[in-house]
Design a protein around this motif. Structure first.
Motif: not given
Length: 179
Positions: A142-158
């Motif tokens: 779950a922690v790994e998925a959360g980190r992956l999601r956060r990285a995805f969101l920041k890429g989408l934000g960029m």
């Protein structure tokens, strides 16, 4: 065994170094002392909902068409995971003495945790048989998925030219989107 003298020496050292470390040990003593309950799968920490959602679908793009919604989702993940690696370290203004007290407190809690778990024979087998090892893996996933999601969101934000926290801390929007 050398651990028993350490358990006696750490509290004495903490008293000599100051009350900051003593407060930290007092605050973390419960978790350290109840580690066997985690090993026996009697005590289980709840996985935050935001991490379970990230685990179910880390690349979900629903309702992420605005920078504000991306930023809100990143903040929810930051609350569950702690700050991201791209965040600058916050200067805490601590002195060398305070940092040393923090280290002493961490070592004392580690010694307490080790002492409380040492009495469990075949600890790895016990963890596997009680399901504690499987639960630990669920939390890690779950922690790994959360980190992956956060990285995805920041890429989408960029991609959408959003300001932080909807993008990495170092990113500066060009001003073409900013929705």
């Amino acid at each position: 065994m050398i651990r028993r003298p350490l358990l006696v020496a750490f509290p004495l050292l903490v008293v000599l170094t100051g009350c900051s470390a003593a407060g930290q040990i007092r605050a973390g003593f419960g978790d350290a002392a109840t580690q066997p309950l985690v090993d026996l799968n009697v005590r289980r920490d709840q996985i935050p909902t935001v991490l379970l959602q990230a685990q179910a679908n880390p690349y979900d793009r629903r309702n992420l068409n605005r920078c504000s919604t991306i930023g809100a989702e990143v903040r929810r993940l930051d609350e569950a995971l702690g700050p991201d690696r791209d965040e600058p370290a916050r200067p805490d203004g601590s002195t060398l003495s305070e940092r040393m007290q923090d280290e002493i407190a961490e070592q004392a809690l580690r010694a307490i945790r080790d002492a409380t778990t040492d009495f469990i024979p075949y600890r790895s087998w016990v963890r596997a048989l009680t399901g504690a090892q499987a639960r630990s893996k669920q939390v890690q996933d779950a922690v790994e998925a959360g980190r992956l999601r956060r990285a995805f969101l920041k890429g989408l934000g960029m991609k959408q030219d959003c300001a932080p926290p909807a993008s990495p801390a170092w990113y500066r929007p060009t001003g073409r989107s900013q929705r």
